[in-house]
Structures are given as C-alpha cells and as structure tokens.
Enzyme design. Structure first.
Site, PDB file in Angstrom:
ATOM      1  CG  HIS A 169      22.010 -33.496  -8.889  1.00 22.67           C
ATOM      2  ND1 HIS A 169      23.205 -32.841  -8.721  1.00 22.67           N
ATOM      3  CD2 HIS A 169      22.088 -34.091 -10.118  1.00 22.67           C
ATOM      4  CE1 HIS A 169      23.962 -33.016  -9.801  1.00 22.67           C
ATOM      5  NE2 HIS A 169      23.305 -33.778 -10.661  1.00 22.67           N
ATOM      6  CD  GLU A 170      20.040 -37.130 -11.461  1.00 21.26           C
ATOM      7  OE1 GLU A 170      19.844 -36.718 -12.615  1.00 21.26           O
ATOM      8  OE2 GLU A 170      21.177 -37.396 -11.019  1.00 21.26           O
ATOM      9  CG  HIS A 173      20.288 -32.702 -14.303  1.00 19.38           C
ATOM     10  ND1 HIS A 173      21.251 -31.818 -14.739  1.00 19.38           N
ATOM     11  CD2 HIS A 173      20.946 -33.650 -13.579  1.00 19.38           C
ATOM     12  CE1 HIS A 173      22.439 -32.201 -14.286  1.00 19.38           C
ATOM     13  NE2 HIS A 173      22.288 -33.313 -13.578  1.00 19.38           N
ATOM     14  CG  HIS A 179      26.413 -31.692 -13.825  1.00 21.06           C
ATOM     15  ND1 HIS A 179      26.576 -32.715 -14.712  1.00 21.06           N
ATOM     16  CD2 HIS A 179      25.600 -32.171 -12.842  1.00 21.06           C
ATOM     17  CE1 HIS A 179      25.895 -33.770 -14.307  1.00 21.06           C
ATOM     18  NE2 HIS A 179      25.293 -33.470 -13.181  1.00 21.06           N
ATOM     19  CE1 TYR A 228      28.151 -35.283 -11.805  1.00 22.40           C
ATOM     20  CE2 TYR A 228      29.942 -34.982 -13.352  1.00 22.40           C
ATOM     21  CZ  TYR A 228      28.693 -35.467 -13.056  1.00 22.40           C
ATOM     22  OH  TYR A 228      28.000 -36.147 -14.012  1.00 22.40           O
TER      23      TYR A 228
END
Ligand SMILES: [Zn+2]
Length: 269
Positions: A169-170, A173, A179, A228
């Site tokens: 996920h990071e 980014h 997101h 999220y």
C-alpha cells in the site's frame, strides 16, 4: 615447493580482489535484484508479527507535500528504477517482508527495474537518482505520492506496518497513487460520515478532481488495496465510510484486479 608458492600467490591475489571489492562497497554499492517471494515464509512472519504487534493504519495524506499535490498525473513523478534502501534498524524478518512486497509489485509492472540494497550495503552519499529509503520514523505508515525527491525519498514503515499488504500500500503511494476513496467519482460508490471522524482528521477524506488524479478508466473498487476500511480515523467507534448499500468496507491485504490494471496502465507495462 614451486606449487606451494604459486598457491600462496593465488591466495594473495584473491585477497587483494576481495579487499578492493569491500572498499568499493564501503563507499556505496549498487542495489541487487529482489529475492523471489516464498509465500509460506511471508505468511509465517506475518503471523508471528500479528501476534505481538498492533497494526497501524496508513496516514499518508497527513504529510502531503505541495510538490506531490499534482504529482500523479505528471509523468515526472514516475520511476524507471525503483531502488530500495532498507534502514539498518530493521530485522531480517522485516527485511524479508519489505523485499516480498516489492517483489509482488515487480511482478505487476515488470518494465520498472525493482532492486534492493543488500544488508550492510547502502547507496553512496553522492548517489545520483532517486531511491526509496525505508525507515522507522515513529510516525506510523506513510509515503509521499509519486517520485518527488532527488536522492533519498523517505517512506515510513514502523513495526505496526509490517505486513506485505500494508508495505505494498505504501509503495503504491510512492509509485504514484492516492487512496481509492479520494477519487473524483467516489460519492457514487460510498458515503462518508465526517461527523464520525476524529476532529482535525477530516482532510484524510478529501476528494480530488479529475485535473489532479486519473482513474485510468478502472471502476471504483472498495476492495482496492488503496481503500481505507469503514472505521479509518473514527473518533467515536462509528463508521466513517460505508458503501452506498450500507455495507462495511474491510481492510484489504491483497492487490485487487483493478489495482493491478491501474499500475500497469500508469507504467505502460
Ligand atoms: Zn495510504
């Protein structure tokens, strides 16, 4: 006797080569290709960590730099080489998870050259080009969006971020994605309950315009690794987000098919 001297000379020669390569490494060495992932090893390490470490949610948007604001449409924010330096503060098991997260992403976008500095090795101080510096900051899990720095670009992965899903996920980014719930079309799919959000954290639910982000024509997906969960930033234990039909959104651990399509489209591979 002569054979003995030849053997000694060969040994001295080999030692000289070894010393030369060590001194080159101490000045900074080049990163190497990733180790292929053994999923059973990933599962075992994750189970061990889960038993004793509380998970931390991503807080990337809190540290957005103005430079990254429009980064994701700009092709300047793309990586050709995704080189990773893992700080010395990580254990071997943590290093394995970081390698494995990068390995999974490298399988999705094989035209990007993913590499990693081996343990004990690091980029030279005058290293040219951007690389990801994975570090424990004490600030949880966050990353900048896209490639926005020269030299080291930091990414924060504390102990609570140590699962392959969160690390991917990071890294996504860093590769250039925001997101999923920030997409311009998100209100067609989810309802946001700002009244349940911790005061001061509302910016985590900002919606971006089509001038700032692109969806790559991939349908909105609440199962995206970049979405999220329903209780993110909740200040009162009530959901901050639900699907339009009132369903709860879980915290995913795997890449969704749409995540894979978007990464391939962003990087043309
Ligand atoms: Zn995030």
């Amino acid at each position: 006797m002569r054979a003995f001297f030849i053997a000694i000379t060969v040994l001295q020669f080999l030692e000289a080569i070894n010393t030369a390569s060590l001194s080159a490494k101490s000045k900074g060495s080049l990163p190497e290709t990733l180790e292929p992932e053994d999923r059973a090893v990933t599962r075992a390490i994750e189970a061990e960590i889960r038993a004793k470490t509380k998970r931390v949610a991503c807080s990337s948007d809190e540290i957005d730099s103005p430079a990254a604001r429009n980064g994701i449409i700009s092709t300047k924010a793309r990586w050709e080489d995704f080189y990773i330096y893992i700080g010395e503060e990580y254990s071997d098991k943590h290093r394995t998870l970081i390698n494995n997260a990068a390995y999974r992403l490298s399988q999705v976008i094989p035209c990007v050259d993913f590499r990693i500095w081996r343990k004990g090795e690091k980029p030279s101080e005058d290293y040219e080009g951007t690389y990801l510096h994975v570090m424990k900051t004490g600030e949880g899990c966050w990353s900048y969006t896209g490639k926005v720095f020269e030299g080291a670009q930091n990414i924060s992965l504390d102990n609570g971020c140590m699962s392959v899903g969160t690390i991917m996920h990071e890294m996504i980014h860093a590769l250039g994605f925001r997101h999923e719930q920030c997409r311009p079309d998100r209100d067609d799919y989810i309802t946001i309950y700002l009244q349940n959000v911790i005061p001061g954290k509302e910016h985590n639910f900002k919606k971006y315009s089509y001038q700032e982000v692109t969806t790559y024509n991939v349908t909105y997906d609440t199962k995206s690794l970049m979405h999220y969960d329903s209780y993110a930033f909740s200040g009162n234990e009530k959901p901050t987000m639900l699907t339009k039909t009132g369903g709860k959104i879980a915290d995913p651990e795997e890449l969704a098919p749409g995540d894979i399509t978007k990464l391939k489209r962003m990087y043309n591979c």
